[in-house]
Scaffold this active site. Sequence first.
Site, PDB file in Angstrom:
ATOM      1  N   SER A  65       0.920  -1.093  -0.177  1.00 56.46           N
ATOM      2  CA  SER A  65      -0.018  -0.214  -0.106  1.00 56.46           C
ATOM      3  C   SER A  65       0.679   1.252   0.118  1.00 56.46           C
ATOM      4  CB  SER A  65      -0.710   0.004   1.130  1.00 56.46           C
ATOM      5  OG  SER A  65      -1.868  -0.726   0.944  1.00 56.46           O
ATOM      6  N   LYS A  68       0.520   3.153  -3.025  1.00 51.75           N
ATOM      7  CA  LYS A  68      -0.670   4.073  -3.416  1.00 51.75           C
ATOM      8  C   LYS A  68      -0.395   5.592  -3.364  1.00 51.75           C
ATOM      9  CE  LYS A  68      -3.852   0.734  -1.307  1.00 51.75           C
ATOM     10  NZ  LYS A  68      -4.584   0.084  -0.254  1.00 51.75           N
ATOM     11  N   TYR A 193      -1.915  -3.550 -11.011  1.00 51.41           N
ATOM     12  CA  TYR A 193      -2.054  -3.130  -9.626  1.00 51.41           C
ATOM     13  C   TYR A 193      -1.101  -3.944  -8.722  1.00 51.41           C
ATOM     14  CZ  TYR A 193      -4.130  -2.703  -4.773  1.00 51.41           C
ATOM     15  OH  TYR A 193      -4.353  -2.464  -3.363  1.00 51.41           O
ATOM     16  N   TYR A 245      -4.229   3.260   7.557  1.00 55.45           N
ATOM     17  CA  TYR A 245      -5.476   2.645   7.390  1.00 55.45           C
ATOM     18  C   TYR A 245      -6.487   3.178   8.503  1.00 55.45           C
ATOM     19  CZ  TYR A 245      -2.305  -0.676   5.475  1.00 55.45           C
ATOM     20  OH  TYR A 245      -1.056  -1.345   4.765  1.00 55.45           O
ATOM     21  N   VAL A 263       1.059  -3.844   3.720  1.00 52.37           N
ATOM     22  CA  VAL A 263       0.962  -5.059   4.619  1.00 52.37           C
ATOM     23  C   VAL A 263       2.156  -6.108   4.532  1.00 52.37           C
ATOM     24  CG1 VAL A 263      -1.412  -5.509   4.557  1.00 52.37           C
ATOM     25  CG2 VAL A 263      -0.086  -6.185   2.496  1.00 52.37           C
TER      26      VAL A 263
HETATM   27  N1  GLN Z   1      -1.652  -5.341  -2.431  1.00 56.55           N
HETATM   28  C1  GLN Z   1      -2.358  -5.042  -1.343  1.00 56.55           C
HETATM   29  C2  GLN Z   1      -3.858  -5.357  -1.449  1.00 56.55           C
HETATM   30  O1  GLN Z   1      -4.399  -4.822  -2.259  1.00 56.55           O
HETATM   31  C3  GLN Z   1      -1.884  -3.904  -0.570  1.00 56.55           C
HETATM   32  C4  GLN Z   1      -2.585  -3.831   0.746  1.00 56.55           C
HETATM   33  C5  GLN Z   1      -2.000  -3.132   1.744  1.00 56.55           C
HETATM   34  O2  GLN Z   1      -0.753  -2.818   1.907  1.00 56.55           O
HETATM   35  N2  GLN Z   1      -2.673  -2.610   2.939  1.00 56.55           N
HETATM   36  O3  GLN Z   1      -4.416  -6.255  -0.498  1.00 56.55           O
END
Ligand code: GLN
Length: 309
Positions: A65, A68, A193, A245, A263
């Site tokens: 994430s 992002k 993605y 988050y 994550v």
């Molecule tokens: N690639 C992960 C997902 O889409 C990224 C989520 C994350 O790092 N919180 O679930």
Amino acid sequence: MQCRSSNDLIQFVTEAKSVIKNGKVADYIPALGRAKRDDFSIAIHYPDGNCISAGDIEKQFTLQSISKVISLALVLIDRGPDFVFERVGMEPTGDPFNSIAKLETMAPAKPLNPMINAGALVVTHMLKGNSVEERFSRLLTFIQELSNDPSVSYSTEVAYSEFETADLNRALCYFLKQHQIINEDVEQLLKLYTKQCAIEMNCLDLARIGMIFAMDGRDPLNGKQIIPIDIARICKTFMVTCGMYNSSGEFAIKVGIPAKSGVSGGIMGSVPGKFGIGIFGPALDEKGNSIAGIRLLELLSKNYNLSMF
Ligand code: GLN
């Protein structure tokens, strides 16, 4: 680049490591489940090029994430804020990052912000280029420039592992497509993605990207404005309101710096005007943030008075 090991950082790292036993490595992406729970490292990158560290900062991990916020920066450069925010909102959700719940309650089904999966998928959808390969390569080149590391690439293993198992993200995409928020082939978007999330680097590279955001998008070492100031500001604001988050509020109170986690256990921090932070610690808390990483940032913020509030 050389990074000097710091005794103060080593001390804070040792203290923060005590909470690793309460954390768990993410395994919903099977390849991430192979991470070593006890790994823990940090690098701090200053605008003058100096760097201090603790732990094994050579260790590579995927951005997940954290990517992002970087794809958002590139899409804002590509398309401008008006276009982007017609398709994705600016509000925190208080829900887990992969939640589908709020999409159905919004009319139109516009994701609430670019840091949750639904919003990030819309952002990745907006990346410019004539093919998945070209869009990915533009993003990767941008990340190589931010990290000043042309060797940054992605893990094919992690990308494939997520692509094969990302049915919740597939569901989000189909929902968004049904509501005309996106209009490309879902498998193609997921391919892009999952490659984006699997971009791989070490703490030092991550700290350098954090430093560029901290310096309002300007690379202080060569004077280049890589990200326009107003776009760097938008990204940092999202890092504060949604970067950790559904722990972002608590994190703002306890740490008070713009940060984005993934994550895989990575956290990128940007202390405005001062330095960038890269942390890797794959043991996660129940919200999906690096458990020792959060503890370490709390210790650093308290001891060095880093909160911006
Ligand atoms: N690639 C992960 C997902 O889409 C990224 C989520 C994350 O790092 N919180 O679930």
